[in-house]
Scaffold this motif. Structure first.
Motif, PDB file in Angstrom:
ATOM      1  N   SER A  44      11.846 -48.369 -48.810  1.00 29.72           N
ATOM      2  CA  SER A  44      11.804 -47.242 -47.877  1.00 29.72           C
ATOM      3  C   SER A  44      11.301 -45.976 -48.552  1.00 29.72           C
ATOM      4  O   SER A  44      10.555 -45.197 -47.959  1.00 29.72           O
ATOM      5  N   GLN A  45      11.679 -45.769 -49.823  1.00 31.24           N
ATOM      6  CA  GLN A  45      11.196 -44.590 -50.528  1.00 31.24           C
ATOM      7  C   GLN A  45       9.694 -44.671 -50.751  1.00 31.24           C
ATOM      8  O   GLN A  45       8.975 -43.680 -50.598  1.00 31.24           O
ATOM      9  N   CYS A  46       9.236 -45.876 -51.084  1.00 27.50           N
ATOM     10  CA  CYS A  46       7.794 -46.079 -51.241  1.00 27.50           C
ATOM     11  C   CYS A  46       7.073 -45.750 -49.934  1.00 27.50           C
ATOM     12  O   CYS A  46       6.016 -45.117 -49.915  1.00 27.50           O
ATOM     13  N   GLY A  47       7.690 -46.166 -48.805  1.00 29.58           N
ATOM     14  CA  GLY A  47       7.109 -45.883 -47.507  1.00 29.58           C
ATOM     15  C   GLY A  47       7.066 -44.402 -47.176  1.00 29.58           C
ATOM     16  O   GLY A  47       6.082 -43.909 -46.624  1.00 29.58           O
ATOM     17  N   PHE A  48       8.124 -43.667 -47.528  1.00 29.54           N
ATOM     18  CA  PHE A  48       8.133 -42.221 -47.271  1.00 29.54           C
ATOM     19  C   PHE A  48       7.075 -41.509 -48.108  1.00 29.54           C
ATOM     20  O   PHE A  48       6.463 -40.534 -47.658  1.00 29.54           O
ATOM     21  N   ILE A  49       6.861 -41.990 -49.327  1.00 28.97           N
ATOM     22  CA  ILE A  49       5.794 -41.418 -50.151  1.00 28.97           C
ATOM     23  C   ILE A  49       4.444 -41.652 -49.473  1.00 28.97           C
ATOM     24  O   ILE A  49       3.583 -40.764 -49.445  1.00 28.97           O
ATOM     25  N   CYS A  50       4.295 -42.847 -48.901  1.00 31.11           N
ATOM     26  CA  CYS A  50       3.062 -43.167 -48.175  1.00 31.11           C
ATOM     27  C   CYS A  50       2.816 -42.169 -47.045  1.00 31.11           C
ATOM     28  O   CYS A  50       1.693 -41.705 -46.836  1.00 31.11           O
ATOM     29  N   LEU A  51       3.876 -41.815 -46.323  1.00 34.45           N
ATOM     30  CA  LEU A  51       3.736 -40.874 -45.207  1.00 34.45           C
ATOM     31  C   LEU A  51       3.258 -39.501 -45.661  1.00 34.45           C
ATOM     32  O   LEU A  51       2.607 -38.779 -44.907  1.00 34.45           O
ATOM     33  N   GLN A  52       3.581 -39.155 -46.898  1.00 33.90           N
ATOM     34  CA  GLN A  52       3.194 -37.837 -47.390  1.00 33.90           C
ATOM     35  C   GLN A  52       1.732 -37.799 -47.856  1.00 33.90           C
ATOM     36  O   GLN A  52       1.197 -36.727 -48.105  1.00 33.90           O
ATOM     37  N   LYS A  53       1.138 -38.981 -47.998  1.00 30.55           N
ATOM     38  CA  LYS A  53      -0.254 -39.058 -48.438  1.00 30.55           C
ATOM     39  C   LYS A  53      -1.141 -39.258 -47.213  1.00 30.55           C
ATOM     40  O   LYS A  53      -1.010 -40.241 -46.492  1.00 30.55           O
ATOM     41  N   GLY A  54      -2.045 -38.331 -46.995  1.00 20.52           N
ATOM     42  CA  GLY A  54      -2.847 -38.356 -45.781  1.00 20.52           C
ATOM     43  C   GLY A  54      -3.676 -39.610 -45.599  1.00 20.52           C
ATOM     44  O   GLY A  54      -3.948 -40.018 -44.471  1.00 20.52           O
ATOM     45  N   ARG A  55      -4.052 -40.268 -46.701  1.00 17.61           N
ATOM     46  CA  ARG A  55      -4.939 -41.424 -46.593  1.00 17.61           C
ATOM     47  C   ARG A  55      -4.188 -42.745 -46.668  1.00 17.61           C
ATOM     48  O   ARG A  55      -4.793 -43.811 -46.555  1.00 17.61           O
ATOM     49  N   CYS A  56      -2.891 -42.723 -46.878  1.00 17.44           N
ATOM     50  CA  CYS A  56      -2.137 -43.959 -47.077  1.00 17.44           C
ATOM     51  C   CYS A  56      -1.858 -44.667 -45.756  1.00 17.44           C
ATOM     52  O   CYS A  56      -1.331 -44.075 -44.821  1.00 17.44           O
ATOM     53  N   VAL A  57      -2.206 -45.953 -45.703  1.00 22.51           N
ATOM     54  CA  VAL A  57      -1.915 -46.748 -44.513  1.00 22.51           C
ATOM     55  C   VAL A  57      -1.191 -48.052 -44.863  1.00 22.51           C
ATOM     56  O   VAL A  57      -0.752 -48.785 -43.971  1.00 22.51           O
ATOM     57  N   SER A  58      -1.083 -48.376 -46.147  1.00 21.02           N
ATOM     58  CA  SER A  58      -0.455 -49.639 -46.545  1.00 21.02           C
ATOM     59  C   SER A  58       0.026 -49.519 -47.982  1.00 21.02           C
ATOM     60  O   SER A  58      -0.334 -48.588 -48.702  1.00 21.02           O
ATOM     61  N   LEU A  59       0.871 -50.481 -48.392  1.00 16.31           N
ATOM     62  CA  LEU A  59       1.448 -50.365 -49.726  1.00 16.31           C
ATOM     63  C   LEU A  59       1.850 -51.726 -50.292  1.00 16.31           C
ATOM     64  O   LEU A  59       2.065 -52.696 -49.568  1.00 16.31           O
ATOM     65  N   LEU A  60       1.918 -51.752 -51.615  1.00 12.65           N
ATOM     66  CA  LEU A  60       2.496 -52.851 -52.372  1.00 12.65           C
ATOM     67  C   LEU A  60       3.752 -52.320 -53.043  1.00 12.65           C
ATOM     68  O   LEU A  60       3.717 -51.255 -53.669  1.00 12.65           O
ATOM     69  N   TYR A  61       4.844 -53.036 -52.916  1.00 18.27           N
ATOM     70  CA  TYR A  61       6.077 -52.613 -53.575  1.00 18.27           C
ATOM     71  C   TYR A  61       6.679 -53.804 -54.308  1.00 18.27           C
ATOM     72  O   TYR A  61       6.817 -54.896 -53.741  1.00 18.27           O
ATOM     73  N   SER A  62       7.010 -53.615 -55.574  1.00 18.23           N
ATOM     74  CA  SER A  62       7.629 -54.666 -56.373  1.00 18.23           C
ATOM     75  C   SER A  62       9.064 -54.279 -56.707  1.00 18.23           C
ATOM     76  O   SER A  62       9.287 -53.313 -57.447  1.00 18.23           O
ATOM     77  N   PRO A  63      10.054 -54.996 -56.185  1.00 20.82           N
ATOM     78  CA  PRO A  63      11.458 -54.691 -56.508  1.00 20.82           C
ATOM     79  C   PRO A  63      11.815 -55.048 -57.952  1.00 20.82           C
ATOM     80  O   PRO A  63      12.854 -54.640 -58.450  1.00 20.82           O
ATOM     81  N   VAL A  64      10.934 -55.798 -58.616  1.00 25.97           N
ATOM     82  CA  VAL A  64      11.193 -56.187 -60.008  1.00 25.97           C
ATOM     83  C   VAL A  64      11.160 -54.975 -60.929  1.00 25.97           C
ATOM     84  O   VAL A  64      12.060 -54.752 -61.739  1.00 25.97           O
ATOM     85  N   ASP A  65      10.123 -54.171 -60.784  1.00 26.87           N
ATOM     86  CA  ASP A  65       9.997 -52.988 -61.649  1.00 26.87           C
ATOM     87  C   ASP A  65       9.907 -51.692 -60.854  1.00 26.87           C
ATOM     88  O   ASP A  65       9.569 -50.648 -61.377  1.00 26.87           O
TER      89      ASP A  65
END
Length: 308
Positions: A44-65
């Motif tokens: 969810s934090q990764c997603g909120f960061i995405c919202l703050q970036k004007g060009r972000c529409v998708s993301l990769l998130y690794s719970p390992v690191d």
């Protein structure tokens, strides 16, 4: 750089994010193209960061690191059979990736010629690096060749004596086309062989990209030198020549294609042409580019490291 048609992202209800989880192919993602990379405690934090970036529409998130990588394109082309967990920010908006240089200009307003990643239908939406030419006026697509591709034309202007076959010498220089970029039709990935915009020409060249011509002697003449030759090399572009394409004599008298070599991955093709006079090249259809697996191992190793 990748362009998107303008969109406005929103989080829906306050404090809530919606993701669509998919699995995408390894060869679709190049990690260096992330618009932001860093760490996040949770998805969810990764997603909120995405919202703050004007060009972000998708993301990769690794719970390992707890690594978070944000992208300005969507890679939802695998039909659910890919290898990498991937999240699309679900805003209900229509997101569009460029399919041509016209799209790059239309979506972004960019008018500077250069290299851009596009996702044409003709490549099944696999991303291809394209050089967009005349982006500010009449955009067209070119593939930048990492290795010069050379096509030699020997004709009657090189005869030491008129109508004398198999002369041991020729009148220099041989006509030659050295391509550093080659034009393509983005709708089908066919090569525009007679587009010499980014070719260094020696003499009045008439052979298209992928062809050679010889006019020194009939194919059956013994110990007869032949000068027409072709060298195609797409290595470093992520593309190859259609593996089903057949090569041979395209026109001429007593002609023959010789010394034909094609690498197993289809990235390198070379041959010579013999004839009086004759031209050699593709005989089963136009020269067509296909996306190769050249970069797949690079991406696969990266994500294997990310998962371990």
């Amino acid at each position: 750089m990748l362009c998107l048609c303008p969109m406005t992202a929103s989080a829906g209800k306050a404090g809530e994010l919606y993701f669509r989880q998919i699995k995408t192919r390894l060869d679709l993602i190049e990690p260096s193209l992330a618009v932001w990379s860093g760490f996040a405690d949770r998805l969810s934090q990764c997603g909120f960061i995405c919202l703050q970036k004007g060009r972000c529409v998708s993301l990769l998130y690794s719970p390992v690191d707890n690594s978070c990588k944000l992208f300005d394109v969507i890679y939802d082309e695998s039909g659910g059979i890919g290898d990498i967990d991937y999240y699309i920010l679900d805003t209900g908006s229509t997101i569009r990736v460029p399919e041509s240089c016209v799209d790059v200009a239309t979506c972004s307003g960019i008018t500077t010629d250069g290299e851009y990643w596009i996702y044409p239908k003709s490549s099944q939406r696999k991303r291809i690096k394209i050089f967009c030419y005349k982006l500010g006026s009449d955009p067209s697509e070119y593939i930048t060749l990492k290795n010069t591709n050379t096509f030699i034309q020997h004709d009657d202007t090189n005869w030491p004596s008129a109508f004398q076959q198999c002369s041991s010498n020729y009148t220099p220089p041989l006509k030659m086309a050295d391509f550093t970029k080659v034009g393509i039709q983005i709708q089908n990935m066919d090569v525009n062989g007679t587009d010499y915009t980014f070719a260094l020409l020696t003499g009045l060249v008439t052979v298209p990209f992928g062809h050679s011509r010889d006019c020194n002697g009939e194919r059956h003449m013994q110990s007869c030198p032949h000068y027409g030759s072709a060298t195609i090399n797409t290595r470093g572009t992520g593309l190859r020549i259609d593996l089903t394409l057949a090569w041979g004599v395209t026109e001429g008298w007593y002609a023959e294609l010789r010394d034909f070599n094609r690498s197993t991955d289809g990235a390198e093709i070379s041959f010579t042409c013999a004839g009086w006079c004759g031209e050699c090249g593709p005989v089963s259809g136009p020269i067509r580019f296909q996306v190769s697996k050249e970069f797949s191992k690079i991406f696969k190793n990266y994500f294997l490291q990310l998962k371990t």
